[in-house]
Design an enzyme around this catalytic site. Structure first.
Site, PDB file in Angstrom:
ATOM      1  N   HIS A   1       1.602  -1.108   0.214  1.00 42.30           N
ATOM      2  CA  HIS A   1      -0.193  -0.376  -0.135  1.00 42.30           C
ATOM      3  C   HIS A   1       0.302   1.541  -0.188  1.00 42.30           C
ATOM      4  CE1 HIS A   1      -2.584  -2.514   1.924  1.00 42.30           C
ATOM      5  NE2 HIS A   1      -3.286  -2.301   1.349  1.00 42.30           N
TER       6      HIS A   1
ATOM      7  N   GLY B   1      -2.968  -1.946  -6.990  1.00 40.82           N
ATOM      8  CA  GLY B   1      -0.883  -2.501  -6.848  1.00 40.82           C
ATOM      9  C   GLY B   1      -1.186  -3.643  -8.329  1.00 40.82           C
TER      10      GLY B   1
ATOM     11  N   ASP C   1      -3.811  -7.182  -7.525  1.00 38.96           N
ATOM     12  CA  ASP C   1      -4.795  -7.745  -8.127  1.00 38.96           C
ATOM     13  C   ASP C   1      -4.941  -6.568  -9.290  1.00 38.96           C
ATOM     14  OD1 ASP C   1      -6.683  -8.211  -5.239  1.00 38.96           O
ATOM     15  OD2 ASP C   1      -5.520  -6.281  -5.244  1.00 38.96           O
TER      16      ASP C   1
ATOM     17  N   GLN D   1      -9.176  -7.246 -10.657  1.00 43.82           N
ATOM     18  CA  GLN D   1      -9.412  -5.954 -10.276  1.00 43.82           C
ATOM     19  C   GLN D   1      -9.256  -4.813 -11.137  1.00 43.82           C
ATOM     20  OE1 GLN D   1      -9.808  -4.611  -6.063  1.00 43.82           O
ATOM     21  NE2 GLN D   1      -8.083  -3.990  -6.399  1.00 43.82           N
TER      22      GLN D   1
ATOM     23  N   SER E   1       0.391  -8.925   1.211  1.00 36.53           N
ATOM     24  CA  SER E   1      -1.153  -9.244   0.847  1.00 36.53           C
ATOM     25  C   SER E   1      -1.487  -8.765   2.570  1.00 36.53           C
ATOM     26  CB  SER E   1      -1.771 -10.158   0.965  1.00 36.53           C
ATOM     27  OG  SER E   1      -2.695 -10.245   1.527  1.00 36.53           O
TER      28      SER E   1
HETATM   29  O1  PAF Z   1      -7.777  -4.070  -3.546  1.00 36.85           O
HETATM   30  C1  PAF Z   1      -8.258  -3.567  -2.235  1.00 36.85           C
HETATM   31  O2  PAF Z   1      -7.834  -3.337  -1.108  1.00 36.85           O
HETATM   32  C2  PAF Z   1     -10.341  -3.150  -2.199  1.00 36.85           C
HETATM   33  O3  PAF Z   1     -10.263  -4.336  -3.946  1.00 36.85           O
HETATM   34  C3  PAF Z   1     -10.630  -1.551  -3.210  1.00 36.85           C
HETATM   35  C4  PAF Z   1      -9.932  -1.678  -4.054  1.00 36.85           C
HETATM   36  C5  PAF Z   1     -10.061  -0.816  -1.877  1.00 36.85           C
HETATM   37  C6  PAF Z   1     -12.076  -1.660  -2.865  1.00 36.85           C
HETATM   38  O4  PAF Z   1     -12.116  -2.296  -1.932  1.00 36.85           O
END
Ligand code: PAF
Length: 281
Positions: free
Chosen positions: A37, A147, A150, A153, A185
């Site tokens: 993060h 990131g 994912d 995503q 993670s």
């Molecule tokens: O990747 C994540 O931590 C979550 O899926 C996100 C993008 C913050 C949405 O809740």
């Protein structure tokens, strides 16, 4: 750092940041922050004039049998880390602020949302795209940082941004790994010592696929079968998927002739972990 718990507060803070400076970056998170993060925050600090981070454990992206209640929550620690990184705005709403009773509206990226993680986690990406579009409406960032870990995503969010004309640039940041190669993670915190060491099999399986690719193999099925053999060598790890797909459409490819995503998901004990790499011929 201004900590906002309500939507009006967050809107006001972000509006101020956008007017007094220029580019506003958003790093959406579910908290329990780690170096992965923080690498997104650092990328946002480089590219933007002000950075907003959201911390919201989004209930709609968890299935009924998933880990919503035990998902790690470390708000005070997260705040200290973000202060140290020089984040200007933290949006940390309660569930009722984001999902008022009676809300029935969803954002769904049809087709993509049922692939890879979406196949094993029905409804997951509907929850992700709904919360991310809400965050985009509230914060109105110029750039949003996600990131590469994912990867599915990322593909779903990019498609949503394209299809719904969000004026946001999506920035993908590289996977951050522990020194032994395990992708960082928040869920790594669930692993006991033995599981932590078994979890490295995901990385070994990906590396096996990369080695075969580097040796000239281009048939996806061959790479998949070599990688699956590696996973099978760790009987306590249950494979969810090992797939080789187009990184935008997430459809399986037969032969690797352009940029291709190799993704893996597996259960180590009860913890579901994901990892991936990109192959470019
Ligand atoms: O990747 C994540 O931590 C979550 O899926 C996100 C993008 C913050 C949405 O809740």
């Amino acid at each position: 750092m201004k900590v906002c718990a309500t939507i009006p507060e967050a809107r006001a803070a972000c509006c101020d940041a956008r007017t007094s400076r220029k580019r506003l970056g958003l790093v959406p998170t579910m908290g329990a922050l780690h170096e992965g993060h923080l690498s997104l925050v650092r990328a946002a600090k480089v590219q933007c004039d002000a950075v907003a981070v959201s911390i919201f454990v989004n209930p709609t992206q968890f299935g009924p049998a998933e880990d919503l209640s035990k998902y790690p929550r470390q708000f005070d620690r997260d705040c200290r880390l973000l202060e140290k990184e020089g984040v200007e705005i933290l949006f940390a709403p309660a569930v009722e602020e984001i999902y008022p009773g009676g809300a029935v509206t969803w954002v769904v990226v049809e087709g993509l949302s049922e692939k890879l993680d979406g196949r094993s986690r029905p409804g997951h990406f509907r929850g992700v795209t709904t919360i991310v579009s809400k965050l985009f409406h509230i914060i109105e960032p110029d750039d949003a940082f996600f990131g590469q870990k994912d990867a599915a995503q990322l593909a779903v969010i990019r498609r949503m941004v394209r299809d719904l004309n969000f004026p946001v640039e999506i920035v993908a940041c590289p996977i951050v790994r522990e020194p032994d190669g395990l992708a960082m993670s928040s869920r790594n915190a669930y692993l006991n010592r033995e599981e932590r060491s078994r979890a490295l099999v995901l990385q070994r399986a990906l590396q096996k696929a990369r080695q075969q690719f580097d040796a000239g193999e281009r048939i996806a099925a061959k790479l998949i079968s070599a990688a699956k053999e590696v996973i099978a060598g760790e009987p306590q790890v249950a494979l969810d998927y090992f797939e080789i797909v187009d990184p935008d459409m997430l459809d399986p490819v037969e032969r690797i002739s352009q940029k291709t995503l190799v993704g893996v998901a597996a259960y180590v004990g009860t913890t579901r972990l994901i990892d991936n790499l990109v192959l470019e011929p």
